[in-house]
Write a protein that holds these residues in place. Structure first.
Motif, PDB file in Angstrom:
ATOM      1  N   ARG A  27      -5.944  10.657  -8.358  1.00 28.50           N
ATOM      2  CA  ARG A  27      -5.751  10.771  -6.901  1.00 28.50           C
ATOM      3  C   ARG A  27      -6.237   9.505  -6.209  1.00 28.50           C
ATOM      4  O   ARG A  27      -7.169   8.856  -6.706  1.00 28.50           O
ATOM      5  N   ARG A  28      -5.648   9.169  -5.065  1.00 29.93           N
ATOM      6  CA  ARG A  28      -6.120   8.054  -4.244  1.00 29.93           C
ATOM      7  C   ARG A  28      -7.076   8.629  -3.200  1.00 29.93           C
ATOM      8  O   ARG A  28      -6.754   9.626  -2.532  1.00 29.93           O
ATOM      9  N   GLU A  29      -8.236   7.997  -3.057  1.00 30.22           N
ATOM     10  CA  GLU A  29      -9.239   8.506  -2.116  1.00 30.22           C
ATOM     11  C   GLU A  29      -8.660   8.596  -0.706  1.00 30.22           C
ATOM     12  O   GLU A  29      -7.965   7.680  -0.254  1.00 30.22           O
ATOM     13  N   GLY A  30      -8.935   9.680  -0.035  1.00 32.02           N
ATOM     14  CA  GLY A  30      -8.522   9.811   1.363  1.00 32.02           C
ATOM     15  C   GLY A  30      -7.160  10.459   1.556  1.00 32.02           C
ATOM     16  O   GLY A  30      -6.775  10.737   2.690  1.00 32.02           O
ATOM     17  N   ASP A  31      -6.400  10.679   0.463  1.00 30.21           N
ATOM     18  CA  ASP A  31      -5.078  11.307   0.603  1.00 30.21           C
ATOM     19  C   ASP A  31      -5.212  12.807   0.874  1.00 30.21           C
ATOM     20  O   ASP A  31      -6.009  13.482   0.223  1.00 30.21           O
ATOM     21  N   VAL A  32      -4.416  13.313   1.817  1.00 30.84           N
ATOM     22  CA  VAL A  32      -4.373  14.758   2.046  1.00 30.84           C
ATOM     23  C   VAL A  32      -3.132  15.296   1.335  1.00 30.84           C
ATOM     24  O   VAL A  32      -2.154  14.568   1.188  1.00 30.84           O
ATOM     25  N   ILE A  55       2.787  15.559  -0.126  1.00 31.05           N
ATOM     26  CA  ILE A  55       3.980  15.706   0.728  1.00 31.05           C
ATOM     27  C   ILE A  55       3.777  14.966   2.041  1.00 31.05           C
ATOM     28  O   ILE A  55       2.748  15.119   2.710  1.00 31.05           O
ATOM     29  N   ARG A  56       4.782  14.130   2.393  1.00 34.90           N
ATOM     30  CA  ARG A  56       4.729  13.343   3.630  1.00 34.90           C
ATOM     31  C   ARG A  56       6.050  13.456   4.380  1.00 34.90           C
ATOM     32  O   ARG A  56       7.076  13.807   3.816  1.00 34.90           O
ATOM     33  N   ASP A  57       6.004  13.049   5.654  1.00 29.52           N
ATOM     34  CA  ASP A  57       7.176  13.099   6.540  1.00 29.52           C
ATOM     35  C   ASP A  57       7.679  11.663   6.709  1.00 29.52           C
ATOM     36  O   ASP A  57       7.166  10.905   7.536  1.00 29.52           O
ATOM     37  N   LEU A  90       5.513   2.269 -11.227  1.00 32.78           N
ATOM     38  CA  LEU A  90       4.889   3.011 -10.143  1.00 32.78           C
ATOM     39  C   LEU A  90       3.796   3.888 -10.732  1.00 32.78           C
ATOM     40  O   LEU A  90       4.015   4.554 -11.746  1.00 32.78           O
ATOM     41  N   VAL A  91       2.632   3.871 -10.105  1.00 38.46           N
ATOM     42  CA  VAL A  91       1.598   4.827 -10.476  1.00 38.46           C
ATOM     43  C   VAL A  91       1.585   5.917  -9.409  1.00 38.46           C
ATOM     44  O   VAL A  91       1.352   5.633  -8.232  1.00 38.46           O
ATOM     45  N   VAL A  92       1.904   7.131  -9.809  1.00 38.00           N
ATOM     46  CA  VAL A  92       1.867   8.273  -8.884  1.00 38.00           C
ATOM     47  C   VAL A  92       0.403   8.681  -8.734  1.00 38.00           C
ATOM     48  O   VAL A  92      -0.270   8.971  -9.729  1.00 38.00           O
ATOM     49  N   ASN A  93      -0.057   8.666  -7.479  1.00 42.75           N
ATOM     50  CA  ASN A  93      -1.481   8.927  -7.241  1.00 42.75           C
ATOM     51  C   ASN A  93      -1.811  10.425  -7.291  1.00 42.75           C
ATOM     52  O   ASN A  93      -2.041  11.048  -6.261  1.00 42.75           O
ATOM     53  N   GLY A  94      -1.815  10.963  -8.503  1.00 43.26           N
ATOM     54  CA  GLY A  94      -2.259  12.351  -8.677  1.00 43.26           C
ATOM     55  C   GLY A  94      -1.110  13.336  -8.639  1.00 43.26           C
ATOM     56  O   GLY A  94      -0.234  13.250  -7.771  1.00 43.26           O
ATOM     57  N   ASN A 141       0.835  -1.205   0.000  1.00 40.56           N
ATOM     58  CA  ASN A 141       0.000   0.000   0.000  1.00 40.56           C
ATOM     59  C   ASN A 141       0.864   1.246   0.000  1.00 40.56           C
ATOM     60  O   ASN A 141       0.457   2.299  -0.476  1.00 40.56           O
ATOM     61  N   ASN A 142       2.054   1.129   0.572  1.00 42.59           N
ATOM     62  CA  ASN A 142       2.856   2.328   0.846  1.00 42.59           C
ATOM     63  C   ASN A 142       3.889   2.577  -0.254  1.00 42.59           C
ATOM     64  O   ASN A 142       4.314   1.662  -0.953  1.00 42.59           O
ATOM     65  N   LEU A 143       4.287   3.829  -0.351  1.00 42.25           N
ATOM     66  CA  LEU A 143       5.122   4.267  -1.473  1.00 42.25           C
ATOM     67  C   LEU A 143       6.485   3.567  -1.532  1.00 42.25           C
ATOM     68  O   LEU A 143       6.865   3.041  -2.585  1.00 42.25           O
ATOM     69  N   VAL A 144       7.238   3.565  -0.434  1.00 42.31           N
ATOM     70  CA  VAL A 144       8.624   3.073  -0.510  1.00 42.31           C
ATOM     71  C   VAL A 144       8.692   1.571  -0.835  1.00 42.31           C
ATOM     72  O   VAL A 144       9.418   1.178  -1.744  1.00 42.31           O
TER      73      VAL A 144
HETATM   74  C1  UD1 Z   1      -0.557   5.562   4.772  1.00 45.36           C
HETATM   75  C2  UD1 Z   1      -1.873   5.460   5.503  1.00 45.36           C
HETATM   76  C3  UD1 Z   1      -1.665   5.791   6.953  1.00 45.36           C
HETATM   77  C4  UD1 Z   1      -0.564   4.937   7.561  1.00 45.36           C
HETATM   78  C5  UD1 Z   1       0.714   5.170   6.749  1.00 45.36           C
HETATM   79  C6  UD1 Z   1       1.908   4.396   7.243  1.00 45.36           C
HETATM   80  C7  UD1 Z   1      -3.569   6.094   3.833  1.00 45.36           C
HETATM   81  C8  UD1 Z   1      -4.600   7.099   3.425  1.00 45.36           C
HETATM   82  N1  UD1 Z   1      -2.851   6.378   4.920  1.00 45.36           N
HETATM   83  O1  UD1 Z   1      -0.140   6.916   4.807  1.00 45.36           O
HETATM   84  O2  UD1 Z   1      -2.862   5.570   7.645  1.00 45.36           O
HETATM   85  O3  UD1 Z   1      -0.370   5.284   8.902  1.00 45.36           O
HETATM   86  O4  UD1 Z   1       0.450   4.792   5.400  1.00 45.36           O
HETATM   87  O5  UD1 Z   1       1.776   3.022   7.041  1.00 45.36           O
HETATM   88  O6  UD1 Z   1      -3.430   5.058   3.222  1.00 45.36           O
HETATM   89  N2  UD1 Z   1       1.681   6.787  -3.430  1.00 45.36           N
HETATM   90  C9  UD1 Z   1       1.736   6.746  -4.818  1.00 45.36           C
HETATM   91  N3  UD1 Z   1       1.800   5.524  -5.428  1.00 45.36           N
HETATM   92  C10 UD1 Z   1       1.838   4.344  -4.716  1.00 45.36           C
HETATM   93  C11 UD1 Z   1       1.807   4.399  -3.291  1.00 45.36           C
HETATM   94  C12 UD1 Z   1       1.701   5.636  -2.683  1.00 45.36           C
HETATM   95  O7  UD1 Z   1       1.704   7.779  -5.484  1.00 45.36           O
HETATM   96  O8  UD1 Z   1       1.904   3.273  -5.340  1.00 45.36           O
HETATM   97  C13 UD1 Z   1       1.571   8.092  -2.762  1.00 45.36           C
HETATM   98  C14 UD1 Z   1       0.315   8.232  -1.926  1.00 45.36           C
HETATM   99  O9  UD1 Z   1      -0.786   8.601  -2.690  1.00 45.36           O
HETATM  100  C15 UD1 Z   1       0.768   9.295  -0.930  1.00 45.36           C
HETATM  101  C16 UD1 Z   1       2.272   9.013  -0.750  1.00 45.36           C
HETATM  102  O10 UD1 Z   1       2.653   8.226  -1.886  1.00 45.36           O
HETATM  103  O11 UD1 Z   1       0.618  10.560  -1.498  1.00 45.36           O
HETATM  104  C17 UD1 Z   1       2.560   8.228   0.511  1.00 45.36           C
HETATM  105  O12 UD1 Z   1       1.699   7.093   0.529  1.00 45.36           O
HETATM  106  P1  UD1 Z   1       1.778   5.970   1.654  1.00 45.36           P
HETATM  107  O13 UD1 Z   1       3.143   5.431   1.716  1.00 45.36           O
HETATM  108  O14 UD1 Z   1       0.656   5.009   1.395  1.00 45.36           O
HETATM  109  O15 UD1 Z   1       1.558   6.758   3.007  1.00 45.36           O
HETATM  110  P2  UD1 Z   1       0.297   7.646   3.512  1.00 45.36           P
HETATM  111  O16 UD1 Z   1      -0.800   7.636   2.536  1.00 45.36           O
HETATM  112  O17 UD1 Z   1       0.828   8.952   3.940  1.00 45.36           O
END
Ligand code: UD1
Length: 337
Positions: free
Chosen positions: A291-296, A230-232, A215-219, A198-201
């Motif tokens: 965009r992915r639903e729920g992303d801020v 932007i994330r920390d 990789l599909v960049v979500n928006g 689910n997560n980017l890295v």
């Molecule tokens: C997500 C969870 C959060 C959880 C955190 C750490 C959501 C809405 N939030 O945070 O509850 O605590 O992980 O495990 O899911 N992205 C892409 N392509 C991808 C994957 C991600 O563009 O294939 C983007 C996402 O849209 C986001 C960013 O990368 O903008 C970070 O995504 P992600 O690693 O999933 O973290 P969060 O969404 O911040």
């Protein structure tokens, strides 16, 4: 001092186990291995030189957990066990409420019955939902999570506050993680997600190793400089050290304390991809999707409270995260054996 880790063979639990042992603590791991593998324990031993005790059990099973408490007599607990996939929590909210709440309540009962009163809880920046202000500090409204997973974190935080009010002997640290990423620099431990990450890295490392096509960049139409969110991102090693600092804080009879654990720096998706491409010296296939639903758009922390009160600060950068995550994935293309 002996520390019991629920979810101890998971991603953050295993890295924390090593940091605790290197700091002189004895460590007991409990896990039901639902989302982790027993071979993690061999890796922990390899890296730290010590083998933690391990019990395969469900934290929601009072008898099983109570037996371990009687046998091991831990001084404090770090509670990592829980489900954490946002999408799955939307599809199956009852599973999330049942599992994340039952395990936490049962753990507190067993702790209370054994006079163990020090607890560090894995909470999440997800409790803040759409940020009230940026950077996020611990006084921001922490009841805005936008999905069932996040709401289980809000609820467990509240349960622990009520417990501390009722029983002043308890010392509890709520740690709200920002975006944990990276791996142990030895490349022997890292994130090993089940199924599609689910997560980017972890998604990036799986594209780089050839498990995923692109990789599909979500928006890229968010109100940020390059249009991506932007994330920390906090290195799992920094996070592990943060738990050791929180355990030390409990030893000072702190009551209930809450800390954001992050770097205080925000990176956009495009910046992370660029850092990853530099670290791996390869060009990754990528496209821009919706965009992915729920992303801020933007979230990062004000890390100053943890710096002041825990004497802890994140030291590793997004470059370190990308390098270590890649070395782990490259050396372990299919994760743990
Ligand atoms: C997500 C969870 C959060 C959880 C955190 C750490 C959501 C809405 N939030 O945070 O509850 O605590 O992980 O495990 O899911 N992205 C892409 N392509 C991808 C994957 C991600 O563009 O294939 C983007 C996402 O849209 C986001 C960013 O990368 O903008 C970070 O995504 P992600 O690693 O999933 O973290 P969060 O969404 O911040």
């Amino acid at each position: 001092m002996k520390i019991l880790l629920t979810g101890g063979t998971g991603y953050i639990g295993s890295h924390t186990a090593i940091e605790l042992m290197l700091s002189g603590y004895e460590v007991v791991l409990v896990d039901n291995l639902r989302n982790s593998k027993a071979s993690v324990i061999d890796r922990i031993q390899e890296v730290s030189g010590k083998r933690p005790s391990f019990y395969e059990l469900d934290v929601a099973d009072y008898t099983a957990l109570n037996t371990v408490f009687k046998q091991e007599r831990p001084d404090a607990v770090i509670h990592f066990a829980g489900l954490k996939a946002v999408g799955e929590s939307v599809a199956d909210p009852l599973l999330y409420y049942q599992l994340n709440l039952n395990t936490s309540i049962n753990l507190c009962r067993v702790m209370n019955d054994n006079n163990v009163t020090g607890l560090v809880f894995s909470s999440s920046a997800t409790v803040y939902g759409e940020p009230e202000r940026i950077p996020l500090d611990e006084d921001c409204d922490a009841t805005r999570a936008a999905n069932p997973y996040g709401r289980t974190k809000i609820m467990v935080e509240q349960i622990l506050r009520d417990l501390c009010n009722a029983k002043p002997a308890f010392n509890v640290a709520l740690l709200r993680y920002f975006n944990p990423a990276g791996a142990h620099p030895s490349a022997r431990l890292g994130e090993d997600p089940t199924g599609v990450p689910n997560n980017l890295v972890p998604f990036l490392t799986q594209v780089a190793v050839g498990m995923r096509n692109e990789l599909v960049v979500n928006g890229d139409d968010y109100p940020t400089e390059d249009g991506t969110c932007i994330r920390d991102y906090i290195h799992v090693q920094d996070l592990a050290r943060g738990h050791v600092a929180a355990i030390r804080k409990l030893e000072k009879n702190c009551g209930l304390v809450t800390y954001n654990l992050g770097t205080g720096k925000g990176h956009s998706v495009k910046e992370v991809v660029a850092a990853f491409e530099r670290a791996t010296n390869q060009h990754l296939p990528k496209t821009i999707g919706p965009r992915r639903e729920g992303d801020v758009p933007t979230t990062y922390t004000d890390p100053s409270l943890a710096e002041r009160e825990l004497e802890w600060k994140a030291e590793l950068t997004i470059e370190d995260i990308c390098r270590d995550a890649w070395q782990w994935q490259d050396a372990n293309p299919t994760g743990y054996p």
